[in-house]
Design a protein around this motif. Structure first.
Motif, short mmCIF file in Angstrom:
data_model
loop_
_atom_site.label_atom_id
_atom_site.label_comp_id
_atom_site.label_asym_id
_atom_site.label_seq_id
_atom_site.Cartn_x
_atom_site.Cartn_y
_atom_site.Cartn_z
N ARG A 48 8.21 0.24 6.34
CA ARG A 48 6.86 0.79 6.22
C ARG A 48 6.49 1.00 4.77
NH1 ARG A 48 5.41 4.42 11.48
NH2 ARG A 48 6.21 2.89 12.94
N SER A 49 7.44 1.40 3.94
CA SER A 49 7.15 1.58 2.51
C SER A 49 6.69 0.28 1.88
CB SER A 49 8.39 2.07 1.76
OG SER A 49 8.76 3.34 2.17
N CYS B 99 9.74 5.99 3.39
CA CYS B 99 9.72 5.88 4.84
C CYS B 99 11.11 6.26 5.36
CB CYS B 99 9.32 4.46 5.27
SG CYS B 99 10.46 3.16 4.78
N VAL C 276 5.17 7.85 4.33
CA VAL C 276 4.28 7.01 5.14
C VAL C 276 4.70 6.97 6.61
CG1 VAL C 276 3.58 5.58 3.19
CG2 VAL C 276 5.54 4.87 4.57
N LEU D 260 1.22 5.32 7.49
CA LEU D 260 0.76 3.94 7.52
C LEU D 260 0.39 3.55 8.95
CD1 LEU D 260 0.29 1.23 6.12
CD2 LEU D 260 2.71 0.70 6.52
N PHE E 164 -5.63 3.58 5.70
CA PHE E 164 -4.50 4.01 4.88
C PHE E 164 -4.84 4.07 3.39
CE2 PHE E 164 -0.72 2.93 2.33
CZ PHE E 164 -0.01 4.10 2.53
N TYR F 245 8.91 2.36 -4.33
CA TYR F 245 9.39 2.94 -3.08
C TYR F 245 10.81 3.46 -3.25
CZ TYR F 245 12.07 -1.34 -2.36
OH TYR F 245 12.96 -2.39 -2.50
N ALA G 204 3.27 -0.62 3.09
CA ALA G 204 2.29 0.28 2.46
C ALA G 204 2.00 -0.17 1.03
CB ALA G 204 2.79 1.72 2.49
N LEU H 69 6.52 5.72 -2.67
CA LEU H 69 6.42 5.76 -1.22
C LEU H 69 7.79 5.96 -0.58
CD1 LEU H 69 3.95 2.79 -0.74
CD2 LEU H 69 3.41 5.22 -0.75
#
Length: 189
Positions: A116-117, A97, A28, A47, A79, A134, A120, A95
């Motif tokens: 960010r994960s 990041c 992401v 993202l 997204f 994640y 997201a 996910l």
């Protein structure tokens, strides 16, 4: 997010799940970060994107980020749609990041460290995705564990739910993830 059962996966487990086809790795991070180095086999669905517009408000935001030495970004409002266009909701998604974040309460935090994960995951859960986790430590941990990496742009791969369904008795074929009957059987009477 803890109440919704969000799970962290260590990098080696994420690699194992993606290699076996049991999960899809989604990076992401910004596209330029993905292109410089990413987990081998991962998809790039950022993202955040670089600030696009040059109107007054966008220019002021860009200048504000620059003042602090930060590259100006804005939320990718598409997204969840971008993820859905490439991965079905039922597929397990992991996910990734830069550093992964955590939901664990640590000294000085009440709810862990955002990433960010984790952001997201929130947006994907709001869009109806349920099987999302994640990578603990993100791409940084992936690299420390010496797992396979690649560079370059995303190839645009689309994942279909039935990619591993090789039923020999099926006489049809797939178009866009849908199975269509073999037409010769209709006309052979």
């Amino acid at each position: 997010m803890q109440a919704s059962g969000v799970k962290q996966v260590d990098a080696t487990e994420a690699y194992s799940r993606s290699k076996s086809g049991g999960a899809v790795l989604v990076d992401v991070r910004l596209g330029n970060k993905y292109e410089s180095a990413h987990a081998a086999g991962s998809l790039s669905i950022p993202l955040y994107n670089p600030i696009q517009n040059w109107d007054l408000a966008s220019t002021i935001r860009r200048a504000g980020f620059a003042f602090f030495g930060i590259y100006g970004t804005e939320l990718n409002t598409n997204f969840a749609d971008d993820v859905l266009s490439r991965i079905p909701k039922g597929k397990q998604i992991i996910l990734m990041c830069e550093n992964g974040g955590t939901l664990e309460n640590k000294s000085g935090t009440k709810y862990g460290f955002q990433s960010r994960s984790l952001k997201a995951i929130y947006f994907l859960q709001q869009a109806g995705f349920r099987n999302v986790s994640y990578v603990k430590g993100g791409i940084a941990q992936w690299a420390r564990d010496k797992l396979p990496t690649a560079d370059g742009p995303d190839d645009g791969t689309v994942i279909f739910e039935d990619d591993n369904d090789d039923d020999a008795s099926d006489l049809g074929f797939k178009v866009g993830g849908f199975k269509l009957p073999q037409l010769t059987s209709l006309f052979s009477r």
